[in-house]
Write a protein that holds these residues in place. Structure first.
Motif, PDB file in Angstrom:
ATOM      1  N   VAL A  72     -14.880  28.962 -58.465  1.00 43.48           N
ATOM      2  CA  VAL A  72     -14.047  30.165 -58.375  1.00 43.48           C
ATOM      3  C   VAL A  72     -14.410  30.928 -57.112  1.00 43.48           C
ATOM      4  O   VAL A  72     -15.555  30.885 -56.647  1.00 43.48           O
ATOM      5  CB  VAL A  72     -14.211  31.073 -59.611  1.00 43.48           C
ATOM      6  N   TYR A  73     -13.421  31.605 -56.542  1.00 47.43           N
ATOM      7  CA  TYR A  73     -13.668  32.315 -55.290  1.00 47.43           C
ATOM      8  C   TYR A  73     -12.703  33.488 -55.150  1.00 47.43           C
ATOM      9  O   TYR A  73     -11.656  33.549 -55.780  1.00 47.43           O
ATOM     10  CB  TYR A  73     -13.489  31.366 -54.098  1.00 47.43           C
ATOM     11  N   VAL A  74     -13.064  34.409 -54.245  1.00 42.69           N
ATOM     12  CA  VAL A  74     -12.189  35.477 -53.768  1.00 42.69           C
ATOM     13  C   VAL A  74     -12.492  35.643 -52.284  1.00 42.69           C
ATOM     14  O   VAL A  74     -13.647  35.540 -51.860  1.00 42.69           O
ATOM     15  CB  VAL A  74     -12.405  36.790 -54.550  1.00 42.69           C
ATOM     16  N   ARG A  75     -11.468  35.849 -51.475  1.00 40.05           N
ATOM     17  CA  ARG A  75     -11.691  35.923 -50.036  1.00 40.05           C
ATOM     18  C   ARG A  75     -10.619  36.757 -49.353  1.00 40.05           C
ATOM     19  O   ARG A  75      -9.525  36.961 -49.891  1.00 40.05           O
ATOM     20  CB  ARG A  75     -11.734  34.531 -49.421  1.00 40.05           C
ATOM     21  N   GLY A  76     -10.953  37.226 -48.145  1.00 42.71           N
ATOM     22  CA  GLY A  76      -9.994  37.897 -47.288  1.00 42.71           C
ATOM     23  C   GLY A  76      -9.851  37.141 -45.984  1.00 42.71           C
ATOM     24  O   GLY A  76     -10.815  36.556 -45.482  1.00 42.71           O
ATOM     25  N   ASP A  77      -8.638  37.131 -45.420  1.00 39.36           N
ATOM     26  CA  ASP A  77      -8.367  36.394 -44.187  1.00 39.36           C
ATOM     27  C   ASP A  77      -7.634  37.286 -43.200  1.00 39.36           C
ATOM     28  O   ASP A  77      -6.828  38.139 -43.588  1.00 39.36           O
ATOM     29  CB  ASP A  77      -7.512  35.163 -44.479  1.00 39.36           C
TER      30      ASP A  77
ATOM     31  N   GLY B 239     -11.888  33.922 -42.155  1.00 41.59           N
ATOM     32  CA  GLY B 239     -11.947  34.461 -43.507  1.00 41.59           C
ATOM     33  C   GLY B 239     -13.369  34.560 -43.996  1.00 41.59           C
ATOM     34  O   GLY B 239     -14.265  33.852 -43.530  1.00 41.59           O
ATOM     35  N   VAL B 240     -13.594  35.466 -44.954  1.00 45.50           N
ATOM     36  CA  VAL B 240     -14.905  35.636 -45.561  1.00 45.50           C
ATOM     37  C   VAL B 240     -14.686  36.011 -47.020  1.00 45.50           C
ATOM     38  O   VAL B 240     -13.692  36.659 -47.364  1.00 45.50           O
ATOM     39  CB  VAL B 240     -15.734  36.714 -44.823  1.00 45.50           C
ATOM     40  N   GLY B 241     -15.614  35.567 -47.871  1.00 47.55           N
ATOM     41  CA  GLY B 241     -15.445  35.872 -49.286  1.00 47.55           C
ATOM     42  C   GLY B 241     -16.663  35.484 -50.100  1.00 47.55           C
ATOM     43  O   GLY B 241     -17.757  35.269 -49.561  1.00 47.55           O
ATOM     44  N   TYR B 242     -16.442  35.382 -51.391  1.00 47.34           N
ATOM     45  CA  TYR B 242     -17.501  35.065 -52.348  1.00 47.34           C
ATOM     46  C   TYR B 242     -17.054  33.888 -53.201  1.00 47.34           C
ATOM     47  O   TYR B 242     -15.880  33.802 -53.606  1.00 47.34           O
ATOM     48  CB  TYR B 242     -17.785  36.278 -53.239  1.00 47.34           C
ATOM     49  N   GLU B 243     -17.973  32.961 -53.455  1.00 48.49           N
ATOM     50  CA  GLU B 243     -17.678  31.818 -54.309  1.00 48.49           C
ATOM     51  C   GLU B 243     -18.798  31.616 -55.326  1.00 48.49           C
ATOM     52  O   GLU B 243     -19.956  31.984 -55.094  1.00 48.49           O
ATOM     53  CB  GLU B 243     -17.494  30.546 -53.495  1.00 48.49           C
ATOM     54  N   ASP B 244     -18.426  31.005 -56.453  1.00 51.70           N
ATOM     55  CA  ASP B 244     -19.385  30.642 -57.495  1.00 51.70           C
ATOM     56  C   ASP B 244     -19.033  29.227 -57.943  1.00 51.70           C
ATOM     57  O   ASP B 244     -17.969  29.006 -58.528  1.00 51.70           O
ATOM     58  CB  ASP B 244     -19.307  31.624 -58.665  1.00 51.70           C
ATOM     59  N   VAL B 245     -19.911  28.265 -57.640  1.00 54.11           N
ATOM     60  CA  VAL B 245     -19.661  26.855 -57.939  1.00 54.11           C
ATOM     61  C   VAL B 245     -20.761  26.342 -58.855  1.00 54.11           C
ATOM     62  O   VAL B 245     -21.950  26.475 -58.549  1.00 54.11           O
ATOM     63  CB  VAL B 245     -19.617  25.998 -56.658  1.00 54.11           C
ATOM     64  N   GLU B 246     -20.352  25.762 -59.988  1.00 50.61           N
ATOM     65  CA  GLU B 246     -21.303  25.194 -60.936  1.00 50.61           C
ATOM     66  C   GLU B 246     -20.846  23.816 -61.382  1.00 50.61           C
ATOM     67  O   GLU B 246     -19.664  23.597 -61.646  1.00 50.61           O
ATOM     68  CB  GLU B 246     -21.446  26.078 -62.185  1.00 50.61           C
ATOM     69  N   ILE B 247     -21.794  22.876 -61.443  1.00 56.38           N
ATOM     70  CA  ILE B 247     -21.562  21.556 -62.026  1.00 56.38           C
ATOM     71  C   ILE B 247     -22.648  21.340 -63.064  1.00 56.38           C
ATOM     72  O   ILE B 247     -23.840  21.480 -62.765  1.00 56.38           O
ATOM     73  CB  ILE B 247     -21.612  20.446 -60.959  1.00 56.38           C
ATOM     74  N   SER B 248     -22.250  21.026 -64.290  1.00 54.71           N
ATOM     75  CA  SER B 248     -23.218  20.883 -65.377  1.00 54.71           C
ATOM     76  C   SER B 248     -22.807  19.747 -66.292  1.00 54.71           C
ATOM     77  O   SER B 248     -21.683  19.231 -66.224  1.00 54.71           O
ATOM     78  CB  SER B 248     -23.312  22.190 -66.176  1.00 54.71           C
ATOM     79  N   SER B 249     -23.734  19.333 -67.164  1.00 56.27           N
ATOM     80  CA  SER B 249     -23.451  18.254 -68.117  1.00 56.27           C
ATOM     81  C   SER B 249     -24.475  18.279 -69.241  1.00 56.27           C
ATOM     82  O   SER B 249     -25.476  19.010 -69.184  1.00 56.27           O
ATOM     83  CB  SER B 249     -23.496  16.891 -67.423  1.00 56.27           C
TER      84      SER B 249
END
Length: 537
Positions: free
Chosen positions: A235-240, A254-264
């Protein structure tokens, strides 16, 4: 500024809509419906490592459809094939293959429903290497299914353009047998997954409110894989901003914030602590085990680049930045000098599972295309051709179950000269797998699979009732997980058809296919010939 402004509008929309489809400006609805049946006799001679010859009858029925209207459009190519052999070692298969892509404008120019689907036959080698061009006489084949559906929307609020999309997809791989690497270890291969994605963007063009373009966007992607209950979430949010430098060139960033998760989760273990495989060749998930993180990155993302459009025929967007806690590169280049010629290049970078790659490839296809098929087997090898250019279903490469970061480049070219029609796709794909420590997949964390591929087609009308067509492909698969797991595959075919009566045509085709598998330390080569009849309703 005219060309640049058009490109800026497309860029804002692309932040939210992966494959926008423009409705026709006018004209009547055009419908092409071509159902057919075929009966053919096929002879396939094994050239290596043995010398067996097989003869079988092929019965097939299919339909090729193209619908293009003011507010809707779709292309569908579906084929059912039955091979009937003779003798104890004969070929005896049923195959359904096809590809479809379409849209329906619920509210013209504002709300559109998009959908796509794929069914394809494939061949799996040791270490999970996959070729989309199985031998015509090969019973040891597997099926891949993929589909997605979802809405796109676009509107304006004063000087602001608002665009977005949402879609859900499903993907499945059906394998006939378990897969083992050269060390005798079983490889966990992809089973099925569900994907979810959505994006929304709000932006303005330069000069509407400010001398620069400004956009804000947010989005997310999730793939739930059945293998060990893996989950990929991004998931992310950004401005360009877009800063015009000249009427045809702009600097973008552009610059923004992201949250990346991979799990099992982990697999069920036996008394000795070894992971347990089920009858289908996949690891059995321990649903009671804790969910373990394999990849967890949150924080700043950024990129900078250029947007160049010197004319309505040429467009370039190239960016470099940081994402997934490392450097990223991506971009596109298109050149369409005329309605008969086009060239395109795409550089990509993203995290997903096997199903996410298929869904994304389907969504990028045009809704008005012609699928290129093997003239002997009827298999779809991943190449489609349309007025928008050549479309490619991302090379299958590896069928491993683990999530991965995929990076690569794909190029396509098409040319029509009189009665001659040519299409070519070429590219490179690299997948670096991501798995959690303490799970049954931990051993492939960081493993890299690479694929090089080229596929092409050539056809020409001969007289008033004849068509000569040729297809060729070459694939190279290299894996870091098995020193004997590399695979080279290439082949070529030629076919000629001629109308002999109203709606009835005669067909003849020949093909040569070659597989160099380091896993088996043997080369597989076959030569195949076909004679048959086709009736178009």
């Amino acid at each position: 500024m005219r060309y640049l402004n058009k490109c800026l509008v497309a860029m804002v929309a692309a932040m939210a809509v992966t494959t926008p489809v423009a409705a026709q400006e006018g004209g009547d609805r055009a419908v092409t419906l071509q159902p057919y049946i075929e009966v053919s006799q096929i002879v396939s001679a094994e050239l290596s490592p043995g010398s067996e010859t097989l003869t079988f009858t092929q019965l097939a029925a299919g339909v090729d459809t193209a619908i293009q209207g003011r507010n809707s459009g779709a292309s569908v190519s579906v084929r059912y094939e039955r091979n009937i052999g003779y003798g104890d070692d004969s070929v005896d298969t049923d195959t359904v293959s096809g590809i479809a892509r379409g849209y329906l404008s619920v509210i013209p120019q504002s709300l559109t429903l998009q959908a796509g689907g794929l069914a394809s036959r494939t061949r799996v080698d040791g270490s999970g290497a996959v070729s989309p061009n199985p031998l015509v006489s090969d019973d040891a084949t597997s099926e891949i299914y993929s589909g997605y559906i979802g809405p796109d929307f676009r509107t304006r609020a004063g000087a602001f353009e608002i665009a977005g999309n949402a879609r859900v997809g499903y993907n499945r791989f059906e394998a006939n047998d378990a897969v083992f690497n050269s060390a005798g270890e079983q490889v966990d291969i992809f089973d099925d997954s569900v994907t979810y994605s959505g994006r929304v963007a709000v932006g303005t063009r330069p000069d509407d409110l400010l001398p620069i373009g400004v956009a804000v966007s947010a989005g997310g992607f999730q793939e739930d894989l059945s293998n060990l209950d893996q989950r990929v979430r991004d998931v992310y949010v950004r401005g360009d901003v877009t800063v015009p430098v000249s009427p045809t060139l702009a600097i973008v960033g552009g610059v923004g914030y992201e949250d990346v998760e991979i799990s099992s989760r982990d697999a069920v273990r036996d008394a000795d602590g070894n992971p347990v495989f089920g009858d289908d060749g996949r690891l059995i998930t321990d649903s009671a085990s804790d969910r373990l993180l394999a990849f967890d990155v949150d924080g700043l993302l950024w990129d900078v680049g250029v947007l160049w459009r010197p004319s309505s025929r040429t467009s370039l967007e190239a960016r470099v930045g940081e994402r997934y806690d490392s450097t990223t590169y991506y971009g596109t280049f298109t050149y369409v000098p005329s309605s008969r010629s086009s060239f395109a290049v795409q550089v990509y970078d993203g995290v997903s599972g096997f199903g996410g790659v298929l869904n994304n490839s389907l969504a990028q296809l045009s809704s008005d295309f012609t699928a290129q098929r093997n003239p002997l087997s009827g298999d779809f090898g991943g190449l489609v051709q349309s007025e928008d250019g050549v479309g490619l279903i991302n090379p299958l490469g590896s069928i491993r179950s683990a999530a991965f970061r995929g990076r690569g480049v794909a190029a396509s070219y098409q040319q029509r000269i009189g009665r001659l029609n040519a299409a070519l796709g070429i590219g490179y794909d690299r997948r670096t797998f991501i798995a959690a420590e303490g799970t049954a997949l931990a051993g492939i964390d960081g493993l890299r699979d690479e694929s090089y591929y080229i596929t092409g087609s050539l056809s020409r009308e001969i007289g008033r009732s004849g068509v000569l067509a040729a297809n060729a492909y070459a694939n190279r698969f290299e894996t870091g997980g098995d020193e004997n797991g590399d695979l080279t595959a290439f082949g070529a075919s030629a076919a000629f058809s001629r109308t002999i009566a109203s709606r009835l045509s005669a067909r003849a085709a020949v093909a040569v296919d070659y597989f160099d598998s380091e896993f088996t330390d043997e080369d597989f080569a076959t030569a195949t010939a076909l004679l048959g009849l086709r009736y178009d309703f």
